[in-house]
Design an enzyme around this catalytic site. Structure first.
Site, PDB file in Angstrom:
ATOM      1  N   HIS A  66      37.218  72.611  20.059  1.00 19.17           N
ATOM      2  CA  HIS A  66      35.927  71.940  20.286  1.00 19.17           C
ATOM      3  C   HIS A  66      34.791  72.969  20.315  1.00 19.17           C
ATOM      4  O   HIS A  66      33.718  72.737  19.757  1.00 19.17           O
ATOM      5  CB  HIS A  66      35.923  71.213  21.640  1.00 19.17           C
ATOM      6  CG  HIS A  66      36.803  70.006  21.708  1.00 19.17           C
ATOM      7  ND1 HIS A  66      37.937  69.955  22.477  1.00 19.17           N
ATOM      8  CD2 HIS A  66      36.707  68.793  21.122  1.00 19.17           C
ATOM      9  CE1 HIS A  66      38.510  68.759  22.368  1.00 19.17           C
ATOM     10  NE2 HIS A  66      37.778  68.041  21.549  1.00 19.17           N
ATOM     11  N   GLU A  87      37.984  68.372  11.264  1.00 21.08           N
ATOM     12  CA  GLU A  87      38.879  68.114  10.129  1.00 21.08           C
ATOM     13  C   GLU A  87      40.316  67.887  10.568  1.00 21.08           C
ATOM     14  O   GLU A  87      41.135  67.485   9.759  1.00 21.08           O
ATOM     15  CB  GLU A  87      38.861  69.317   9.172  1.00 21.08           C
ATOM     16  CG  GLU A  87      37.720  69.260   8.201  1.00 21.08           C
ATOM     17  CD  GLU A  87      37.889  70.216   7.046  1.00 21.08           C
ATOM     18  OE1 GLU A  87      37.276  69.971   6.012  1.00 21.08           O
ATOM     19  OE2 GLU A  87      38.630  71.209   7.183  1.00 21.08           O
ATOM     20  N   ARG A 110      45.931  66.998  23.321  1.00 22.43           N
ATOM     21  CA  ARG A 110      47.266  66.494  23.686  1.00 22.43           C
ATOM     22  C   ARG A 110      48.313  67.612  23.722  1.00 22.43           C
ATOM     23  O   ARG A 110      49.433  67.370  24.177  1.00 22.43           O
ATOM     24  CB  ARG A 110      47.708  65.402  22.708  1.00 22.43           C
ATOM     25  CG  ARG A 110      46.909  64.106  22.874  1.00 22.43           C
ATOM     26  CD  ARG A 110      47.504  62.955  22.085  1.00 22.43           C
ATOM     27  NE  ARG A 110      46.912  61.684  22.466  1.00 22.43           N
ATOM     28  CZ  ARG A 110      45.927  61.082  21.799  1.00 22.43           C
ATOM     29  NH1 ARG A 110      45.408  61.631  20.733  1.00 22.43           N
ATOM     30  NH2 ARG A 110      45.444  59.919  22.216  1.00 22.43           N
ATOM     31  N   GLY A 126      36.436  64.802  25.574  1.00 15.11           N
ATOM     32  CA  GLY A 126      36.613  65.771  26.652  1.00 15.11           C
ATOM     33  C   GLY A 126      37.923  66.533  26.536  1.00 15.11           C
ATOM     34  O   GLY A 126      38.509  66.613  25.459  1.00 15.11           O
ATOM     35  N   ALA A 127      38.376  67.113  27.679  1.00 13.12           N
ATOM     36  CA  ALA A 127      39.536  68.021  27.698  1.00 13.12           C
ATOM     37  C   ALA A 127      39.308  69.098  26.636  1.00 13.12           C
ATOM     38  O   ALA A 127      40.147  69.338  25.760  1.00 13.12           O
ATOM     39  CB  ALA A 127      40.842  67.268  27.472  1.00 13.12           C
ATOM     40  N   LEU A 128      38.165  69.729  26.733  1.00 15.98           N
ATOM     41  CA  LEU A 128      37.706  70.605  25.660  1.00 15.98           C
ATOM     42  C   LEU A 128      38.541  71.877  25.568  1.00 15.98           C
ATOM     43  O   LEU A 128      38.876  72.485  26.579  1.00 15.98           O
ATOM     44  CB  LEU A 128      36.229  70.963  25.887  1.00 15.98           C
ATOM     45  CG  LEU A 128      35.284  69.756  26.001  1.00 15.98           C
ATOM     46  CD1 LEU A 128      33.852  70.224  26.247  1.00 15.98           C
ATOM     47  CD2 LEU A 128      35.343  68.864  24.768  1.00 15.98           C
ATOM     48  N   HIS A 129      38.861  72.251  24.334  1.00 19.92           N
ATOM     49  CA  HIS A 129      39.618  73.478  24.073  1.00 19.92           C
ATOM     50  C   HIS A 129      38.833  74.309  23.061  1.00 19.92           C
ATOM     51  O   HIS A 129      37.738  73.905  22.636  1.00 19.92           O
ATOM     52  CB  HIS A 129      41.020  73.137  23.567  1.00 19.92           C
ATOM     53  CG  HIS A 129      41.022  72.087  22.491  1.00 19.92           C
ATOM     54  ND1 HIS A 129      40.504  72.319  21.224  1.00 19.92           N
ATOM     55  CD2 HIS A 129      41.416  70.794  22.499  1.00 19.92           C
ATOM     56  CE1 HIS A 129      40.636  71.224  20.496  1.00 19.92           C
ATOM     57  NE2 HIS A 129      41.160  70.275  21.250  1.00 19.92           N
ATOM     58  N   GLN A 168      40.167  60.200  10.221  1.00 21.72           N
ATOM     59  CA  GLN A 168      39.001  59.792  11.018  1.00 21.72           C
ATOM     60  C   GLN A 168      37.708  60.313  10.380  1.00 21.72           C
ATOM     61  O   GLN A 168      36.715  59.592  10.274  1.00 21.72           O
ATOM     62  CB  GLN A 168      39.144  60.330  12.441  1.00 21.72           C
ATOM     63  CG  GLN A 168      37.908  60.123  13.301  1.00 21.72           C
ATOM     64  CD  GLN A 168      38.101  60.572  14.731  1.00 21.72           C
ATOM     65  OE1 GLN A 168      38.675  59.857  15.529  1.00 21.72           O
ATOM     66  NE2 GLN A 168      37.610  61.745  15.074  1.00 21.72           N
ATOM     67  N   GLN A 215      39.866  52.692  21.607  1.00 20.53           N
ATOM     68  CA  GLN A 215      40.647  53.270  20.516  1.00 20.53           C
ATOM     69  C   GLN A 215      42.089  53.596  20.920  1.00 20.53           C
ATOM     70  O   GLN A 215      42.813  54.206  20.148  1.00 20.53           O
ATOM     71  CB  GLN A 215      39.938  54.498  19.937  1.00 20.53           C
ATOM     72  CG  GLN A 215      39.879  55.717  20.833  1.00 20.53           C
ATOM     73  CD  GLN A 215      38.998  56.802  20.239  1.00 20.53           C
ATOM     74  OE1 GLN A 215      37.777  56.716  20.247  1.00 20.53           O
ATOM     75  NE2 GLN A 215      39.613  57.850  19.705  1.00 20.53           N
TER      76      GLN A 215
HETATM   77  O1  PAF Z   1      38.000  62.523  17.766  1.00 18.04           O
HETATM   78  C1  PAF Z   1      37.693  62.092  18.902  1.00 18.04           C
HETATM   79  O2  PAF Z   1      37.697  62.817  19.889  1.00 18.04           O
HETATM   80  C2  PAF Z   1      37.312  60.632  19.054  1.00 18.04           C
HETATM   81  O3  PAF Z   1      38.046  59.825  18.189  1.00 18.04           O
HETATM   82  C3  PAF Z   1      35.790  60.373  18.893  1.00 18.04           C
HETATM   83  C4  PAF Z   1      35.318  60.699  17.482  1.00 18.04           C
HETATM   84  C5  PAF Z   1      35.040  61.203  19.904  1.00 18.04           C
HETATM   85  C6  PAF Z   1      35.495  58.893  19.155  1.00 18.04           C
HETATM   86  O4  PAF Z   1      35.895  58.521  20.419  1.00 18.04           O
END
Ligand code: PAF
Length: 303
Positions: free
Chosen positions: A57, A168, A207, A51-54, A173, A81
């Site tokens: 995203h 990326e 962030r 979430g907190a989409l920018h 990740q 996490q």
């Molecule tokens: O990159 C993220 O936002 C998170 O690590 C993910 C892949 C959604 C897993 O919680």
């Protein structure tokens, strides 16, 4: 491993105001919709998010929309996490605004499960990946990748999409999650989402909202430093060790509180490299004020 913390309550979405977006919160509801689409011969893509989409995203959403017929976005701030001293409680939660952005972008389905549904009492399973998670973000954030791989395994099993996209910007990740899908034979195609930068060059991140204007100026030295390292190495002007040392010194002099890592690694495997005989990538994690920022750039040696 049970979830470490439980986040504060989330803002409910104004479902009535949405044009097209449906919101589901449970696995049966998610599966029912995905199954309906698949039965109708449509392909389904998943964008996992916290979430907190920018606009980064939304760019990834658009990229995935070009690859499949229907898009599901998941929003789940995954407690598993976050380390005990990390920003789980303060991590921005704004489901109503996120839903409006997704609706505007033409996304069909938002999956927003609760922590209790994702990790019901008695939850004991951890999905863990060896070696690839031992360095960089894995070394700095013990347990972080176990949380990511566990929740992503769950999201993929819950949704069963044809395609999934991971940005990326979190390059380690992305590498870890490609390995997860390969090692566990999960029947999904992984697409790498393009890294998007703000106009001033800072990599988009949920962030970034934590940064004061002064801190943002310091943070801008991060992409500049990566670009210089990539350029100097591509031009054969310096060695990897010298470029990295100079870059680290520059970031500290510019005001970064800490450079957790600044490394040049193999673009595909993320193994250490000593020369540029293969495509490489320069990757960084640095603390500015109290905010941890990551970024990376490709290095394409002249053939
Ligand atoms: O990159 C993220 O936002 C998170 O690590 C993910 C892949 C959604 C897993 O919680």
């Amino acid at each position: 491993m049970p979830p470490k913390n439980v986040p504060s309550a989330e803002t409910p979405s104004p479902a009535g105001k949405l044009k097209n977006l449906q919101i589901v919160r449970t696995v049966p509801d998610l599966r029912q919709q995905v199954q309906e689409w698949k039965t109708a011969g449509l392909t389904v893509g998943l964008v996992p998010t916290m979430g907190a989409l920018h606009h980064g995203h939304i760019s990834i959403v658009k990229q995935l929309q070009a690859e499949c017929d229907r898009v599901v976005v998941s929003i789940f701030v995954n407690p598993m996490q976050f380390g005990p001293s990390e920003d789980l409680d303060k991590y921005p939660r704004q489901e109503a605004q996120d839903a409006a952005k997704l609706d505007e972008a033409g996304v069909e389905l938002l999956y927003a499960p609760s922590v209790e549904d994702m990790y019901p009492p008695g939850f004991l399973t951890t999905v863990s990946i060896d070696k690839l998670t031992d360095y960089m973000c894995g070394a700095m954030r013990p347990g972080h990748f176990d949380g990511v791989t566990t929740v992503v395994t769950k999201l993929l099993l819950q949704c069963q999409p044809d395609v999934v996209i991971f940005g990326e910007k979190d390059y380690q990740q992305l590498t870890v999650l490609k390995r997860l899908v390969r090692d566990l034979d999960i029947p999904v195609r992984v697409v790498a989402g393009r890294l998007v930068r703000d106009e001033d060059g800072l990599a988009t991140s949920s962030r970034n909202v934590y940064l004061t204007p002064e801190e943002r100026k310091i943070a801008l030295e991060i992409p500049k430093t990566l670009a210089k390292i990539a350029h100097d190495l591509e031009q054969g002007r310096t060695s990897i060790a010298a470029a990295v040392k100079q870059g680290r010194n520059h970031l500290i002099a510019a005001g970064c509180k800490e450079v957790q890592y600044l490394e040049v690694r193999d673009d595909e495997t993320l193994q250490e490299v000593h020369d540029l005989s293969r495509p490489c990538r320069v990757l960084v994690a640095a603390i500015v004020g109290n905010t941890r920022l990551i970024d990376n750039m490709p290095i394409r040696p002249k053939s």
